[in-house]
Enzyme design. Structure first.
Site, PDB file in Angstrom:
ATOM      1  N   HIS A 196      -0.824  -2.017 -11.034  1.00 12.63           N
ATOM      2  CA  HIS A 196      -1.812  -0.942 -11.095  1.00 12.63           C
ATOM      3  C   HIS A 196      -1.491   0.126 -10.046  1.00 12.63           C
ATOM      4  CE1 HIS A 196      -3.443  -2.570  -7.413  1.00 12.63           C
ATOM      5  NE2 HIS A 196      -3.395  -3.766  -7.968  1.00 12.63           N
TER       6      HIS A 196
ATOM      7  N   TYR B 163       0.837  -1.209   0.000  1.00 13.00           N
ATOM      8  CA  TYR B 163       0.000   0.000   0.000  1.00 13.00           C
ATOM      9  C   TYR B 163       0.868   1.254   0.000  1.00 13.00           C
ATOM     10  CZ  TYR B 163      -2.620  -3.935   1.818  1.00 13.00           C
ATOM     11  OH  TYR B 163      -3.119  -5.191   2.009  1.00 13.00           O
TER      12      TYR B 163
END
Ligand SMILES: *[C@@H]1O[C@H](CO)[C@@H](O)[C@H](O)[C@H]1NC(C)=O
Ligand SMILES: *[C@@H]1O[C@H](CO)[C@@H](O)[C@H](O)[C@H]1NC(C)=O
Ligand SMILES: *[C@@H]1O[C@H](CO)[C@@H](O)[C@H](O)[C@H]1NC(C)=O
Ligand SMILES: *[C@@H]1O[C@H](CO)[C@@H](O)[C@H](O)[C@H]1NC(C)=O
Ligand SMILES: *[C@@H]1O[C@H](CO)[C@@H](O)[C@H](O)[C@H]1NC(C)=O
Length: 459
Positions: free
Chosen positions: A78, A48
């Site tokens: 992504h 993250y």
């Protein structure tokens, strides 16, 4: 928004990136260096973590004056996304439990009382779109000698956020190319989409190897995490239960609460300010959180899982085909219908861009031998400084560049690999210069993948 096929340059997204609303506040993502705010903790958020450019201490990442790039492939994750649906449910359960049971809150945790979890699921955030747009600009700039003459051939795994990442990247590439050359890019073929799921062969997303997905190797990552979580959250659990008496906060709750720090950061289009969840934990605790997340990838998809590297073989064989201009030779996860067709797997192109997921990228790095010779990560105590660090390898919008160089004084073309701007040491081939091996040596070094590795253990 962006439409594949006919393109009007400088469309909506540009406004989004340069728009006044965002410019007024500090933007934490940058084209060259990626995320550059709150470095004390923002690089300790495992997958993250927003992409940031790594120092290249082994070899310079610059393209030497004596060399010309003749080929470049990017394999990209992504951009930043909302929590997956499953993760979101877990987070909500934790928040609901605390709010239902808490008798009181300390000063630092008081905001939780009225906190309302409202994040979306699975899709890119606006910040994630900007990361990918910037990544396309960066790719154009680094490879502009090639990119001025041609466009990348693009493939994406079929999940929406991956496809969207590919289109943002493409838009960034196109806008920058249009700006620099003065020639608008008028058409851009749509990407090849590779279906995800256990019934499909997909080199950009694992799924088809049964023992790996559901068999004896399927829980190694989560088991390693559970072992370590019990240790590193111990003190945090005690502290939070003193801060919020009655809440009965567990180890799993701690992990969920910690994740709200990165998640609520990347929903800010600027990546700033940090949410209050970041203040409940220390820098050291985030380092341990990062290690916890690293363990999941190492034992789940990387060298710590007997079938982890095998999930990357298909992509490596595709890469070899592209580097050498020969047809794909693979019996693992490649889709022969796609790879046997020049429309969906053309050879001889100079630029390729593939869009994928963190897990599969870890497997690809492993199949490329990049972690050979590193010791296994401990499940009992954190091993900071290990070469395998998820925040560095597969943060949001992370990217691997594989570039071919033609250099003065070298007979053969050279190949090297950069992950997030760091030149990777190639194990098992003879380095010529610049952290690169000759193409022949490079392909030779990948014989484990060329021979299908241990894919036969999938059944
Ligand atoms: C929480 O957010 C949702 C969605 O924005 C809203 O419908 C709801 O009223 C909010 N609840 C509280 C308690 O603020
Ligand atoms: C291979 O790709 C084609 C084209 O997308 C698709 O129709 C087919 O189902 C795929 N097969 C496998 C096994 O993935
Ligand atoms: C606290 O939670 C655990 C499960 O995590 C449960 O077994 C236990 O009964 C709970 N204790 C109280 C006092 O609610
Ligand atoms: C999918 O992969 C399996 C295992 O390598 C292979 O037997 C099969 O032919 C592949 N299917 C396609 C369409 O590529
Ligand atoms: C394809 O790879 C296999 C396994 O390494 C090898 O035996 C075979 O000769 C290769 N075929 C071609 C056409 O290169």
């Amino acid at each position: 928004m962006f439409i594949w096929g006919l393109i009007t340059p400088m469309v909506l997204l540009t406004e989004l990136v340069t728009g006044r609303a965002i410019n007024k506040r500090r933007a934490c993502d940058s084209i060259d260096n990626g995320y550059h705010c709150h470095e004390d903790i923002s690089r300790s958020w495992g997958p993250y973590t927003p992409y940031f450019s790594l120092e290249s201490d082994y070899r310079s990442a610059k393209i030497d004056k004596k060399c010309k790039v003749t080929f470049a492939q990017v394999l990209s994750r992504h951009g930043a996304r909302y929590p997956t649906e499953g993760a979101g449910k877990g987070i909500k359960t934790t928040v609901d439990k605390i709010q239902a049971q808490a008798i009181s809150y300390s000063k630092k945790t008081a905001f939780i009382k009225a906190f309302n979890y409202t994040l979306g699921a699975d899709e890119l955030t606006t910040f994630g779109e900007i990361e990918m747009y910037n990544s396309g600009i960066k790719f154009y700039r680094r490879y502009k000698s090639l990119a001025n003459k041609c466009n990348p051939f693009i493939r994406a795994s079929s999940q929406q956020r991956v496809i969207d990442s590919g289109s943002q990247f493409t838009q960034g590439f196109i806008d920058e190319k249009t700006k620099k050359t003065g020639n608008p890019v008028s058409t851009f073929p749509p990407p090849v989409i590779i279906y995800e799921g256990e019934e499909f062969n997909n080199t950009l997303d694992h799924g088809a190897c049964r023992e790996f997905e559901d068999g004896k190797y399927s829980n190694l990552g989560s088991d390693a995490q559970a072992t370590y979580a019990a240790k590193f959250t111990n003190r945090i659990v005690k502290r939070l239960n003193m801060d919020i008496p009655g809440a009965n906060i567990s180890s799993g709750d701690v992990i969920n609460l910690m994740s709200l720090c990165p998640y609520y950061t990347v929903v800010e289009p600027t990546g700033d300010p940090l949410p209050k969840f970041c203040d409940i934990f220390s820098d050291e605790e985030f380092k341990n959180y990062n290690y916890y997340l690293t363990l999941g990838k190492y034992y789940g998809y990387g060298p710590g899982n007997p079938l982890g590297p095998a999930q990357g073989i298909g992509f490596v064989n595709e890469l070899i085909a592209r580097l050498t201009g020969s047809t794909v030779n693979d019996s693992t996860s490649t889709n022969t219908t796609l790879d046997g067709n020049p429309a969906t797997f053309p050879l001889g192109r100079k630029l390729y861009a593939d869009f994928s997921h963190d897990n599969s990228m870890v497997s690809v790095f492993s199949a490329l031998n990049l972690f050979e010779g590193t010791h296994d990560l401990s499940k009992d105590h954190s091993g900071h400084g290990h070469k395998f660090n998820v925040a560095e390898l597969v943060p949001f919008a992370s990217r691997m560049y594989v570039e071919k160089l033609k250099c003065e004084g070298e007979k053969e073309e050279l190949v090297r690999i950069l992950i997030n701007d760091r030149v990777m040491e190639l194990k098992g081939c003879d380095e010529k210069k610049y952290g690169a091996c000759s193409i022949g040596d490079f392909v030779e070094m990948l014989k484990w993948a060329r021979n299908g590795g241990n894919w036969n253990e999938c059944w």
